[in-house]
Design an enzyme around this catalytic site. Structure first.
Site, PDB file in Angstrom:
ATOM      1  N   GLN A 256      56.305  39.338  39.966  1.00  0.00           N
ATOM      2  CA  GLN A 256      56.257  37.996  39.392  1.00  0.00           C
ATOM      3  C   GLN A 256      55.835  36.982  40.450  1.00  0.00           C
ATOM      4  O   GLN A 256      56.554  36.756  41.415  1.00  0.00           O
ATOM      5  CB  GLN A 256      57.644  37.645  38.848  1.00  0.00           C
ATOM      6  N   GLY A 257      54.671  36.373  40.278  1.00  0.00           N
ATOM      7  CA  GLY A 257      54.168  35.381  41.231  1.00  0.00           C
ATOM      8  C   GLY A 257      54.560  33.975  40.815  1.00  0.00           C
ATOM      9  O   GLY A 257      53.707  33.192  40.357  1.00  0.00           O
TER      10      GLY A 257
ATOM     11  N   SER B  48      57.779  31.808  42.524  1.00  0.00           N
ATOM     12  CA  SER B  48      58.328  30.969  43.601  1.00  0.00           C
ATOM     13  C   SER B  48      57.363  30.809  44.768  1.00  0.00           C
ATOM     14  O   SER B  48      56.588  31.713  45.077  1.00  0.00           O
ATOM     15  CB  SER B  48      59.636  31.572  44.122  1.00  0.00           C
TER      16      SER B  48
ATOM     17  N   SER C 187      59.622  40.027  44.611  1.00  0.00           N
ATOM     18  CA  SER C 187      60.171  41.391  44.600  1.00  0.00           C
ATOM     19  C   SER C 187      59.106  42.399  44.172  1.00  0.00           C
ATOM     20  O   SER C 187      58.300  42.127  43.281  1.00  0.00           O
ATOM     21  CB  SER C 187      61.357  41.466  43.641  1.00  0.00           C
TER      22      SER C 187
ATOM     23  N   GLU D 207      64.182  37.286  31.016  1.00  0.00           N
ATOM     24  CA  GLU D 207      64.568  37.821  32.319  1.00  0.00           C
ATOM     25  C   GLU D 207      66.064  37.678  32.569  1.00  0.00           C
ATOM     26  O   GLU D 207      66.714  38.577  33.093  1.00  0.00           O
ATOM     27  CB  GLU D 207      63.781  37.100  33.417  1.00  0.00           C
TER      28      GLU D 207
ATOM     29  N   SER E 199      68.409  29.255  40.758  1.00  0.00           N
ATOM     30  CA  SER E 199      69.694  29.141  41.452  1.00  0.00           C
ATOM     31  C   SER E 199      70.800  28.704  40.498  1.00  0.00           C
ATOM     32  O   SER E 199      70.555  28.073  39.468  1.00  0.00           O
ATOM     33  CB  SER E 199      69.589  28.144  42.603  1.00  0.00           C
TER      34      SER E 199
ATOM     35  N   GLU F 105      72.896  26.439  40.969  1.00  0.00           N
ATOM     36  CA  GLU F 105      72.940  24.981  40.913  1.00  0.00           C
ATOM     37  C   GLU F 105      72.024  24.448  39.822  1.00  0.00           C
ATOM     38  O   GLU F 105      72.395  23.534  39.069  1.00  0.00           O
ATOM     39  CB  GLU F 105      72.557  24.389  42.271  1.00  0.00           C
TER      40      GLU F 105
END
Length: 382
Positions: free
Chosen positions: A126-127, A129, A161, A247, A366, A368
């Site tokens: 997965q491209g 971030s 990943s 996901e 995240s 948060e």
């Protein structure tokens, strides 16, 4: 609380556990180790699942599945994750790449990509971030600039990943420059690109989780065409929203936590009774939290099946299950510290779980950001 989800699902769970026991070594800790044999073990097991129509069970038959219920597919997710994900990186293709292609892909894209996923033959990465666009994904800087009848992609992705082993990348890039007053989620496009292209460079990032988990990926003049676009140009954010919903429910983290917690008393034997009462209490509390996370997951699966799942629903589940991942890992590490050498395999499983859990509240958005999303929704409803 009764979590029974039907006789077919129960029978499937027994079949899967039998296959796992027959085909995996007792000390198997997943595909992403320094030993290439572990990846091949995972790939072989994935092909075995595909041969038995167990890999993409809930996919429609026309796309390589068998049209089973979403609950049977949930059982597959749970048993795979509980046993260190022996599908390897294939779960990405099964859980969200494939379903997203079914929803947004052209007929040609579906014919090209879905059969290899269903056969367990292809790995995706997965491209998304970037160094300055993680939780705030829409701030990404990778660009796809118009060039004749296609685009030229330049930029960098990070924390990618499986990039060292993947054949395809699900790439998000900016195709229209931001202008004042326009939402930054606009002007983004998804491209399906081969990792074998010479314009793509992968650099592994060492981390405590082991090889393959984290990588940098560089795109230097990568040429893509209209055929590589998934969905509509400049409207890729709607695709991203679907991806994240698929996901975040796709990894059944609670299943591994629950399995390891249940194994603890037998793994320690007589030493179990010698543990402090306070630790026994925390262990019991973690089992209760496993049930809570499972209930949230099942609610989300039901909503997803009816097409009613929202980012808020996913965020609530994500918060609960990632906190469970980390809290249970801490309790298990304290428990295993009292074990003798006879619990070596259990100790290795717990340590692997602890290492992976440290990243759980960061990956796929995240914790948060999940709390912000949930808070905004709750406040807006008042």
């Amino acid at each position: 609380m009764d979590f029974e989800i039907g006789g077919a699902a129960t029978a499937l769970r027994h079949d899967l556990r039998r296959l796992l026991k027959q085909n995996l070594a007792e000390d198997f800790l997943g595909a992403f180790t320094a030993d290439p044999a572990d990846l091949e073990t995972a790939q072989a097991f994935c092909r075995l699942l595909a041969e038995r129509d167990l890999l993409c069970m809930s996919w429609p038959a026309e796309f390589g599945g068998r049209g089973s219920s979403i609950w049977e597919q949930t059982v597959v997710r749970e048993e795979m994750w509980a046993h260190h994900e022996p599908r390897g990186a294939q779960y990405m293709g099964v859980n969200w790449v494939g379903p997203t292609l079914m929803r947004h892909g052209t007929g040609e894209q579906q014919r090209t990509h879905l059969p290899p996923i269903a056969r367990g033959e292809v790995i995706w990465c997965q491209g998304f971030s970037e160094p300055e666009a993680g939780s705030d994904l829409a701030s990404l800087r990778t660009t796809a600039s118009r060039d004749g009848d296609g685009w030229v992609v330049n930029g960098q992705k990070i924390w990618t990943s499986y990039a060292t082993m993947a054949q395809w990348c699900f790439l998000l890039a900016r195709t229209t420059k931001l202008t004042e007053g326009v939402r930054k989620q606009s002007g983004l496009t998804i491209f399906l690109v081969p990792m074998s292209d010479p314009a793509v460079t992968v650099r592994p990032i060492g981390c405590m989780m082991g090889p393959h988990h984290l990588n940098e990926v560089f795109f230097d003049g990568l040429r893509v065409t209209e055929a590589d676009v998934l969905g509509t140009v400049d409207e890729g954010w709607s695709v991203v929203s679907d991806v994240l919903a698929f996901e975040r429910v796709g990894i059944a983290r609670y299943a591994r936590c629950e399995r390891l917690l249940h194994l603890a008393p037998s793994a320690l034997g007589d030493q179990w009774d010698e543990l402090p009462a306070e630790l026994h209490g925390r262990w019991t509390r973690m089992l209760t939290h496993c049930r809570r996370a499972r209930l949230l997951a099942y609610r989300l699966v039901a909503l997803q099946a009816s097409g009613q799942v929202s980012p808020t629903d996913s965020a609530a589940y994500r918060i609960a299950v990632t906190k469970l991942d980390q809290d249970s890992a801490e309790v298990l590490m304290e428990i295993v510290a009292a074990a003798d050498d006879s619990a070596e395999v259990f100790r290795a499983e717990v340590e692997d779980h602890w290492r992976y859990a440290q990243a759980s509240t960061v990956s796929s958005g995240s914790i948060e950001m999940q709390r912000i999303l949930l808070s905004r929704s709750l406040l807006g409803a008042r």
